[in-house]
Design an enzyme around this catalytic site. Structure first.
Site, mmCIF file in Angstrom:
data_model
loop_
_atom_site.group_PDB
_atom_site.id
_atom_site.type_symbol
_atom_site.label_atom_id
_atom_site.label_comp_id
_atom_site.label_asym_id
_atom_site.label_seq_id
_atom_site.Cartn_x
_atom_site.Cartn_y
_atom_site.Cartn_z
ATOM 1 C CD GLU A 133 -2.975 -0.967 2.268
ATOM 2 O OE1 GLU A 133 -3.904 -1.774 2.269
ATOM 3 O OE2 GLU A 133 -2.839 -0.094 3.139
ATOM 4 C CB CYS A 146 2.742 7.284 3.674
ATOM 5 S SG CYS A 146 3.237 6.140 4.935
ATOM 6 C CB CYS A 153 7.340 -5.645 8.758
ATOM 7 S SG CYS A 153 8.695 -4.804 9.604
ATOM 8 C CB CYS A 157 6.206 -2.914 16.336
ATOM 9 S SG CYS A 157 7.899 -2.633 15.776
ATOM 10 C CB CYS A 160 2.986 -2.156 13.871
ATOM 11 S SG CYS A 160 3.109 -2.011 12.071
ATOM 12 C CG ASN A 364 -5.401 4.074 13.178
ATOM 13 O OD1 ASN A 364 -6.554 3.822 13.511
ATOM 14 N ND2 ASN A 364 -5.095 4.531 11.989
ATOM 15 C CB CYS A 407 0.995 7.533 7.667
ATOM 16 S SG CYS A 407 2.419 7.487 6.643
HETATM 17 N N1 SAH Z 1 9.235 0.240 10.017
HETATM 18 C C1 SAH Z 1 9.434 1.623 10.163
HETATM 19 C C2 SAH Z 1 8.580 2.462 9.242
HETATM 20 C C3 SAH Z 1 7.144 2.055 9.070
HETATM 21 S S1 SAH Z 1 6.105 2.251 10.471
HETATM 22 C C4 SAH Z 1 9.241 2.025 11.603
HETATM 23 O O1 SAH Z 1 8.782 1.223 12.387
HETATM 24 O O2 SAH Z 1 9.595 3.157 11.938
HETATM 25 C C5 SAH Z 1 5.798 4.015 10.502
HETATM 26 C C6 SAH Z 1 5.307 4.534 11.858
HETATM 27 O O3 SAH Z 1 3.937 4.191 12.132
HETATM 28 C C7 SAH Z 1 6.113 3.969 13.004
HETATM 29 O O4 SAH Z 1 6.438 4.962 13.924
HETATM 30 C C8 SAH Z 1 5.137 2.987 13.577
HETATM 31 O O5 SAH Z 1 5.519 2.683 14.855
HETATM 32 C C9 SAH Z 1 3.831 3.696 13.452
HETATM 33 N N2 SAH Z 1 2.673 2.816 13.642
HETATM 34 C C10 SAH Z 1 2.583 1.524 13.332
HETATM 35 N N3 SAH Z 1 1.372 1.015 13.682
HETATM 36 C C11 SAH Z 1 0.682 2.014 14.241
HETATM 37 C C12 SAH Z 1 -0.642 2.129 14.826
HETATM 38 N N4 SAH Z 1 -1.453 1.094 14.895
HETATM 39 N N5 SAH Z 1 -1.037 3.323 15.287
HETATM 40 C C13 SAH Z 1 -0.192 4.394 15.209
HETATM 41 N N6 SAH Z 1 1.044 4.351 14.696
HETATM 42 C C14 SAH Z 1 1.497 3.182 14.216
HETATM 43 FE FE1 SF4 Z 2 7.677 -3.240 11.023
HETATM 44 FE FE2 SF4 Z 2 5.457 -2.083 11.905
HETATM 45 FE FE3 SF4 Z 2 7.535 -2.369 13.550
HETATM 46 FE FE4 SF4 Z 2 7.669 -0.592 11.541
HETATM 47 S S1 SF4 Z 2 6.278 -0.516 13.277
HETATM 48 S S2 SF4 Z 2 9.240 -2.108 12.152
HETATM 49 S S3 SF4 Z 2 6.460 -1.679 9.956
HETATM 50 S S4 SF4 Z 2 6.338 -4.038 12.631
#
Ligand code: SAH
Ligand code: SF4
Length: 434
Positions: A133, A146, A153, A157, A160, A364, A407
């Site tokens: 996406e 974005c 991935c 996390c 996420c 989110n 994003c």
């Molecule tokens: N992998 C990289 C970039 C992609 S994630 C990273 O982790 O930085 C981009 C941002 O969105 C990160 O800060 C991530 O922690 C945040 N993010 C992921 N899931 C989310 C959620 N459910 N609500 C809010 N932010 C989120």
């Molecule tokens: Fe991967 Fe999501 Fe963690 Fe970013 S926040 S490193 S996309 S699992």
């Protein structure tokens, strides 16, 4: 989103020649690009020199190959043409020669959605049928794209949604730069000959842009790029670097490096190289200030701890008060949002003397997530504490919620995993940590 369900099937199938790296410190594995069935070579993603080399291999003498590559490069990346016929300074007889051997690719659009706040989301597909996406977020004074770096991935996390997917494969440079090109196609933002690049303000000293085009937007302009889509960009370092070089090149997409931000969850060993070889703004997904909590929500912390990470930030080339590092901090109710957390955050930033700002991101939620978003009052209080210490701490407004376009939380899969299933997945990944 029901329409998005197709993705989950794809993302769970590892590509045949993409070994799945370890979960916490995967070694980036170069993946062979699946050759096209028609035997043609897609030029998108290739730098000028490589285009010259393949033109030479295809039979042009060295001088002609170099000249043609320069012309073609300009048409591809600066003008955004998608047909060789449009390359008017290339001899008419030469154009079919090119078209027989090469193509000008774009990721396939599976679906495009527009939110009621103007946010756009695209579901895209690679030539070998993996879905990912891209999101465009228009604001009054800017438009941010974005961009995804991987399908899925390797990290997980816990807040996420992408983290619940397995890594399918790295996106190629062509698929990464292709996202930006596709966005320009959709927004009608390729420069046309004879004007100036109105609307784009190149506020840096490198003057990477050529002043020979005019942007015609159908509303707002694509002015900024964030590598915050699916995936961890620093685990796909070479491809992300090569793609961003095309984006930053004055004869390429000509977007200033000051308008590009790479977000990492904290791949410490790659951060110095990111600064030296890419040189864009850095965002770090910090999200917690104690080992206990960060280990839980950003598991890469078990490999590279907070101190190591902040030291790498302090050493990041190019960081200064004029170019601060952004710390992303997702607000999770009763997990990382106390006054003490805010104070510890300030202490850490000061301890490492970091030119920093903090982006507070309301969590989110997604189906099956183990967390809730902090209350608005809590977020406000947290922001006030950080701000009072002289650190900018804006609260990010959620955008495109009606189309699941947040994003960084590209809710690609609408597949509903049960809590038990998610726990099993997390355990599996934890076991891999050793
Ligand atoms: N992998 C990289 C970039 C992609 S994630 C990273 O982790 O930085 C981009 C941002 O969105 C990160 O800060 C991530 O922690 C945040 N993010 C992921 N899931 C989310 C959620 N459910 N609500 C809010 N932010 C989120
Ligand atoms: Fe991967 Fe999501 Fe963690 Fe970013 S926040 S490193 S996309 S699992």
């Amino acid at each position: 989103m029901r329409e998005m369900q197709t993705i989950s099937e794809n993302t769970r199938q590892p590509a045949a020649h993409m070994p799945i790296p370890g979960h916490i410190d995967p070694v980036p594995v170069p993946r062979e690009v699946t050759p096209r069935e028609d035997g043609k070579i897609d030029l998108i993603g290739l730098p000028r020199k490589q285009i010259a080399d393949i033109f030479a291999e295809a039979g042009l003498d060295a001088k002609a190959a170099k000249l043609r590559a320069k012309q073609v490069y300009h048409w591809l990346y600066h003008r955004g043409v998608t047909e060789f016929e449009a390359m008017t300074d290339i001899a008419k007889t030469m154009r079919p020669w090119l078209a027989e051997r090469f193509v000008i690719g774009r990721p396939e659009i599976v679906e495009a959605q527009v939110s009621n706040d103007g946010t756009r989301k695209w579901l895209l597909r690679t030539a070998d049928k993996h879905d990912f996406e891209m999101v465009f977020i228009p604001d009054a004074d800017r438009g941010t794209l974005c961009v995804s770096s991987q399908v899925g991935c390797t990290l997980n996390c816990r807040f996420c949604h992408t983290g619940t997917m397995r890594l399918v494969r790295n996106l190629t440079p062509g698929e990464i730069v292709g996202q930006v090109m596709l966005a320009r196609d959709s927004l009608g933002e390729w420069p046309k000959a004879g004007g100036t690049m109105a609307g784009l303000d190149f506020d840096d000293d490198d003057s990477e842009a050529e002043d020979d085009g005019i942007y015609t937007a159908d509303g707002r302009l694509l002015t900024n790029i964030v590598m915050m889509g699916m995936g961890e960009p620093l685990y796909n370092f070479d491809n992300v670097r090569d793609a961003l070089k095309l984006v930053m090149d004055g004869d390429g997409l000509a977007l200033s490096k000051r308008r590009i931000t790479l977000s990492t969850s904290g791949v410490v060993p790659m951060m110095a190289r990111a600064g030296a070889e890419i040189g864009v703004n850095l965002a770090v997904s910090l999200h917690a200030v104690t080992k206990e909590v960060r280990d839980e929500i950003v598991p890469i912390n078990r490999k590279y701890g907070i101190d190591e990470l902040l030291q790498a930030c302090a050493d990041y080339p190019g960081a200064s008060n004029a170019r601060r590092i952004t710390f992303e901090y997702v607000m999770l109710k009763d997990k990382n949002d106390s006054d003490d957390d805010a104070r510890e955050l300030i202490r850490l930033i000061k301890q490492y003397n970091l030119p920093a700002k903090v982006n507070l991101i309301p969590f989110n939620p997604w189906d099956g997530a183990a967390y809730e978003c902090s209350t608005p009052e809590r977020i406000k209080r947290f922001a006030e504490i950080v701000f009072a210490a002289g650190i900018s701490a804006p609260v990010r407004t959620p955008r495109g919620r009606d189309i699941d376009a947040a994003c960084g939380q590209l809710k690609t899969s609408a597949e509903k995993k049960s809590r038990a299933e998610l726990d099993r997945l997390a355990e599996e990944k934890q076991a891999a940590l050793g």
